[in-house]
Design a protein around this motif. Sequence first.
Motif, PDB file in Angstrom:
ATOM      1  N   LYS A 141      44.352  34.162  38.745  1.00 52.66           N
ATOM      2  CA  LYS A 141      44.707  35.559  38.495  1.00 52.66           C
ATOM      3  C   LYS A 141      43.719  36.276  37.568  1.00 52.66           C
ATOM      4  CE  LYS A 141      48.478  36.414  36.103  1.00 52.66           C
ATOM      5  NZ  LYS A 141      49.841  36.740  35.662  1.00 52.66           N
ATOM      6  N   PRO A 142      43.264  35.668  36.455  1.00 54.36           N
ATOM      7  CA  PRO A 142      42.329  36.401  35.586  1.00 54.36           C
ATOM      8  C   PRO A 142      40.969  36.673  36.218  1.00 54.36           C
ATOM      9  CG  PRO A 142      43.395  34.609  34.389  1.00 54.36           C
ATOM     10  CD  PRO A 142      43.705  34.398  35.837  1.00 54.36           C
ATOM     11  N   MET A 143      40.686  36.037  37.369  1.00 54.39           N
ATOM     12  CA  MET A 143      39.413  36.262  38.031  1.00 54.39           C
ATOM     13  C   MET A 143      39.502  37.298  39.142  1.00 54.39           C
ATOM     14  SD  MET A 143      37.192  34.584  36.382  1.00 54.39           S
ATOM     15  CE  MET A 143      35.762  34.568  37.468  1.00 54.39           C
ATOM     16  N   LEU A 144      40.685  37.896  39.327  1.00 55.95           N
ATOM     17  CA  LEU A 144      40.795  39.003  40.276  1.00 55.95           C
ATOM     18  C   LEU A 144      39.971  40.182  39.768  1.00 55.95           C
ATOM     19  CD1 LEU A 144      44.606  38.841  41.112  1.00 55.95           C
ATOM     20  CD2 LEU A 144      42.709  38.102  42.562  1.00 55.95           C
ATOM     21  N   SER A 145      39.390  40.911  40.687  1.00 54.89           N
ATOM     22  CA  SER A 145      38.460  41.963  40.319  1.00 54.89           C
ATOM     23  C   SER A 145      39.158  43.302  40.102  1.00 54.89           C
ATOM     24  CB  SER A 145      37.404  42.113  41.423  1.00 54.89           C
ATOM     25  OG  SER A 145      36.512  43.149  41.121  1.00 54.89           O
ATOM     26  N   VAL A 146      38.750  44.000  39.053  1.00 53.34           N
ATOM     27  CA  VAL A 146      39.154  45.376  38.779  1.00 53.34           C
ATOM     28  C   VAL A 146      37.882  46.160  38.486  1.00 53.34           C
ATOM     29  CG1 VAL A 146      40.327  46.918  37.164  1.00 53.34           C
ATOM     30  CG2 VAL A 146      41.464  44.827  37.924  1.00 53.34           C
ATOM     31  N   ALA A 147      37.647  47.206  39.256  1.00 46.27           N
ATOM     32  CA  ALA A 147      36.440  48.029  39.111  1.00 46.27           C
ATOM     33  C   ALA A 147      35.179  47.172  39.208  1.00 46.27           C
ATOM     34  CB  ALA A 147      36.468  48.804  37.803  1.00 46.27           C
ATOM     35  N   GLY A 148      35.178  46.237  40.164  1.00 42.35           N
ATOM     36  CA  GLY A 148      33.992  45.453  40.439  1.00 42.35           C
ATOM     37  C   GLY A 148      33.710  44.325  39.471  1.00 42.35           C
ATOM     38  N   ARG A 149      34.671  43.981  38.615  1.00 40.64           N
ATOM     39  CA  ARG A 149      34.449  42.944  37.610  1.00 40.64           C
ATOM     40  C   ARG A 149      35.723  42.126  37.411  1.00 40.64           C
ATOM     41  NH1 ARG A 149      30.882  42.839  33.515  1.00 40.64           N
ATOM     42  NH2 ARG A 149      30.349  45.041  33.755  1.00 40.64           N
ATOM     43  N   PRO A 150      35.635  40.789  37.338  1.00 41.85           N
ATOM     44  CA  PRO A 150      36.841  40.000  37.065  1.00 41.85           C
ATOM     45  C   PRO A 150      37.519  40.442  35.769  1.00 41.85           C
ATOM     46  CG  PRO A 150      35.045  38.559  37.738  1.00 41.85           C
ATOM     47  CD  PRO A 150      34.456  39.934  37.541  1.00 41.85           C
ATOM     48  N   ILE A 151      38.850  40.437  35.791  1.00 36.49           N
ATOM     49  CA  ILE A 151      39.606  40.833  34.594  1.00 36.49           C
ATOM     50  C   ILE A 151      39.157  40.029  33.388  1.00 36.49           C
ATOM     51  CG2 ILE A 151      41.905  40.886  33.559  1.00 36.49           C
ATOM     52  CD1 ILE A 151      43.002  41.248  36.445  1.00 36.49           C
ATOM     53  N   LEU A 152      38.983  38.720  33.575  1.00 30.84           N
ATOM     54  CA  LEU A 152      38.608  37.846  32.464  1.00 30.84           C
ATOM     55  C   LEU A 152      37.234  38.211  31.903  1.00 30.84           C
ATOM     56  CD1 LEU A 152      39.422  35.478  30.719  1.00 30.84           C
ATOM     57  CD2 LEU A 152      38.576  33.923  32.486  1.00 30.84           C
ATOM     58  N   ASP A 228      45.323  38.209  31.688  1.00 32.25           N
ATOM     59  CA  ASP A 228      45.572  39.125  32.811  1.00 32.25           C
ATOM     60  C   ASP A 228      45.790  40.557  32.327  1.00 32.25           C
ATOM     61  OD1 ASP A 228      47.996  38.742  31.552  1.00 32.25           O
ATOM     62  OD2 ASP A 228      49.118  38.271  33.379  1.00 32.25           O
ATOM     63  N   LEU A 229      45.081  40.931  31.270  1.00 32.84           N
ATOM     64  CA  LEU A 229      45.220  42.268  30.700  1.00 32.84           C
ATOM     65  C   LEU A 229      43.977  43.103  30.960  1.00 32.84           C
ATOM     66  CD1 LEU A 229      46.649  41.342  27.169  1.00 32.84           C
ATOM     67  CD2 LEU A 229      47.944  41.949  29.234  1.00 32.84           C
ATOM     68  N   VAL A 230      44.185  44.357  31.303  1.00 34.55           N
ATOM     69  CA  VAL A 230      43.098  45.330  31.361  1.00 34.55           C
ATOM     70  C   VAL A 230      43.324  46.261  30.175  1.00 34.55           C
ATOM     71  CG1 VAL A 230      42.031  47.193  32.672  1.00 34.55           C
ATOM     72  CG2 VAL A 230      42.878  45.157  33.863  1.00 34.55           C
ATOM     73  N   GLY A 335      50.377  41.718  36.538  1.00 40.13           N
ATOM     74  CA  GLY A 335      51.243  40.616  36.930  1.00 40.13           C
ATOM     75  C   GLY A 335      51.813  40.739  38.324  1.00 40.13           C
ATOM     76  N   ARG A 336      51.808  41.960  38.859  1.00 37.77           N
ATOM     77  CA  ARG A 336      52.397  42.220  40.176  1.00 37.77           C
ATOM     78  C   ARG A 336      51.404  43.009  41.033  1.00 37.77           C
ATOM     79  NH1 ARG A 336      56.228  42.965  36.254  1.00 37.77           N
ATOM     80  NH2 ARG A 336      58.169  41.750  36.466  1.00 37.77           N
ATOM     81  N   PRO A 337      51.573  42.951  42.340  1.00 43.04           N
ATOM     82  CA  PRO A 337      50.652  43.677  43.226  1.00 43.04           C
ATOM     83  C   PRO A 337      50.536  45.162  42.895  1.00 43.04           C
ATOM     84  CG  PRO A 337      51.947  42.131  44.516  1.00 43.04           C
ATOM     85  CD  PRO A 337      52.510  42.096  43.113  1.00 43.04           C
ATOM     86  N   ALA A 338      51.657  45.803  42.537  1.00 38.40           N
ATOM     87  CA  ALA A 338      51.612  47.238  42.238  1.00 38.40           C
ATOM     88  C   ALA A 338      50.766  47.511  41.001  1.00 38.40           C
ATOM     89  CB  ALA A 338      53.031  47.769  42.035  1.00 38.40           C
ATOM     90  N   GLU A 339      50.817  46.616  40.010  1.00 38.37           N
ATOM     91  CA  GLU A 339      50.039  46.807  38.799  1.00 38.37           C
ATOM     92  C   GLU A 339      48.553  46.603  39.071  1.00 38.37           C
ATOM     93  OE1 GLU A 339      53.653  45.252  35.875  1.00 38.37           O
ATOM     94  OE2 GLU A 339      52.144  43.859  36.632  1.00 38.37           O
ATOM     95  N   LEU A 340      48.230  45.622  39.920  1.00 35.90           N
ATOM     96  CA  LEU A 340      46.842  45.404  40.283  1.00 35.90           C
ATOM     97  C   LEU A 340      46.295  46.614  41.055  1.00 35.90           C
ATOM     98  CD1 LEU A 340      44.350  43.586  40.434  1.00 35.90           C
ATOM     99  CD2 LEU A 340      45.323  42.557  42.508  1.00 35.90           C
ATOM    100  N   ALA A 341      47.103  47.123  41.973  1.00 35.49           N
ATOM    101  CA  ALA A 341      46.677  48.291  42.742  1.00 35.49           C
ATOM    102  C   ALA A 341      46.459  49.496  41.829  1.00 35.49           C
ATOM    103  CB  ALA A 341      47.721  48.621  43.797  1.00 35.49           C
ATOM    104  N   GLN A 342      47.321  49.663  40.837  1.00 34.54           N
ATOM    105  CA  GLN A 342      47.177  50.776  39.908  1.00 34.54           C
ATOM    106  C   GLN A 342      45.892  50.627  39.095  1.00 34.54           C
ATOM    107  OE1 GLN A 342      50.456  51.212  37.185  1.00 34.54           O
ATOM    108  NE2 GLN A 342      49.642  53.087  36.283  1.00 34.54           N
ATOM    109  N   ALA A 343      45.609  49.415  38.612  1.00 33.19           N
ATOM    110  CA  ALA A 343      44.402  49.186  37.831  1.00 33.19           C
ATOM    111  C   ALA A 343      43.144  49.421  38.652  1.00 33.19           C
ATOM    112  CB  ALA A 343      44.400  47.754  37.282  1.00 33.19           C
ATOM    113  N   ARG A 344      43.237  49.159  39.957  1.00 34.92           N
ATOM    114  CA  ARG A 344      42.094  49.351  40.844  1.00 34.92           C
ATOM    115  C   ARG A 344      41.984  50.796  41.351  1.00 34.92           C
ATOM    116  NH1 ARG A 344      42.596  43.900  44.677  1.00 34.92           N
ATOM    117  NH2 ARG A 344      41.372  42.518  43.306  1.00 34.92           N
ATOM    118  N   GLY A 345      42.927  51.637  40.946  1.00 36.82           N
ATOM    119  CA  GLY A 345      42.925  53.016  41.394  1.00 36.82           C
ATOM    120  C   GLY A 345      43.372  53.192  42.843  1.00 36.82           C
ATOM    121  N   GLU A 346      44.154  52.219  43.331  1.00 36.03           N
ATOM    122  CA  GLU A 346      44.619  52.269  44.726  1.00 36.03           C
ATOM    123  C   GLU A 346      46.041  52.781  44.837  1.00 36.03           C
ATOM    124  OE1 GLU A 346      44.194  48.208  45.779  1.00 36.03           O
ATOM    125  OE2 GLU A 346      41.993  48.262  45.842  1.00 36.03           O
ATOM    126  N   ALA A 347      46.668  53.093  43.710  1.00 42.12           N
ATOM    127  CA  ALA A 347      48.059  53.561  43.735  1.00 42.12           C
ATOM    128  C   ALA A 347      48.226  54.774  42.842  1.00 42.12           C
ATOM    129  CB  ALA A 347      49.001  52.450  43.271  1.00 42.12           C
TER     130      ALA A 347
END
Length: 347
Positions: A141-152, A228-230, A335-347
Motif C-alpha cells: 500500500k505505501p508504494m501506491l502512486s500519488v501524483a507520479g510518486r509512491p506515497i512512501l 499510507d499518509l499524504v 486506506g480506501r479506494p475513494a481516498e486514493l482516488a481523491q488523493a490522485r485527483g480522480e474524485a
Amino acid sequence: MRIAEVLIHQEDSIRAVLQAIERAGSSRAFVTDSAGRLIGAVSESDIRRALLDGAGLESPSSPLVRDAGISTKPGVGRAEVIDLMHALGVREVPVVDEDGRVVEVHTERALAGAEQRYNVAVIMAGGRGTRLAPLTDHVPKPMLSVAGRPILERLVLHLVGSGITRIFISLNYLAEVIEDYFGDGHNFGCRIEYLREDRTVPLGTGGSLRLLAQYGEVTEPVLVMNGDLVTDFSVGGLLDAHAAANVVATVATTQYQHQVPFGVLEQTDGRLVRVVEKPAPSWPVNAGIYVIEPEVIAKIPAGRLFPITELLDQCLSEGRPVGLWPVREHWQDIGRPAELAQARGEA
C-alpha cells in the motif's frame, strides 16, 4: 525572507536585479507588474552578457526580461517542486495564485537548507492494505502512486527536506518491493534501515518499534508515522512542540467532521430550546503521526502484536502525560479506494 525582497519590477536597474538574485541565492530574479502579477524573469547569465556588451549597473533591466517558464500553484508539496527543478534544470520556481500574482518563490537553497534534526524517524509500511485490493495484490500500500510518486517516497523526501536524515522503515508484506526501491537511502539524501518483522508474527504499529533496539541506543525522541499518509505536516513544529510540553509522547491530530442529516433539537426539561439545522460537529482524531520518548519504547514487549494505541494507554494508566498536537497542513489517510482516488485527483 519576505516575498518583496526577491522580486523586481519592470523599471528596476540591473543592479537591483543582481541584489535580488543575491538575496534569494538563485540564478534568476522574477519580474512583476504593479499588482504583483508575474511578467517574466531576468537571469544572471543574461546580465553577464549585457555587462560584457557594455551595459552598466544602472542600465534598465527591461530589455533582459524573458519568459519565466514554469511556475507552480500554492500548496504544491516540496517533493513535486524539487522534481520540477531537477526536470527543468532550474534553481528557482515562482508560486503564482489564480490571479497571476507571485505569492512565493521556491529556491533550491531554501528547500535543501532545512535545519538538521538528530531525531530518527520510523515509517510503518508493513500492512497488507486489504481494503485497496486488488491494487495491493502485488504492490505494498505505501508504494501506491500519488501524483507520479509512491506515497512512501513522498514521506521520505518530506522528512529529508525537514532535516531528518536517518529513517527506519518497518516491513512485512512484500518487503522486498520496498527494499529494492529505496536501498540504503543514498539516492534520497538519507540513511534508510529496515525493521523486518517475522511475516508469520505481525507486531503492529507499536511492536515493530521494539526492533529499534537492534540498531543501538536511541537518545532523541522518535518520530513515528504511518506509511499510507499524504501530508506535508510541519515536522519541526511537531518535534519542537513535543520538546516544550514535558510529555512522554505526543500524538498528532486532525479534525473529523460528521454532517448530521437532520435538524437537531436542543431541549431542557422536555422543552425545546432551539433547532440546529443539520449541524456538522467535529472532533480531534489520531492522525497516525507520533513522537515518542526512547524510555517509553524500551518498555514495549518483544515478539508480540502490540498496537501503538496500547502503548499510549499504558502511559496514561501509569500517569505519564501524553500531549496532542494539531496538524494544520494538508493531511490525508490512504486506506480506501475513494481516498486514493481523491488523493490522485480522480474524485
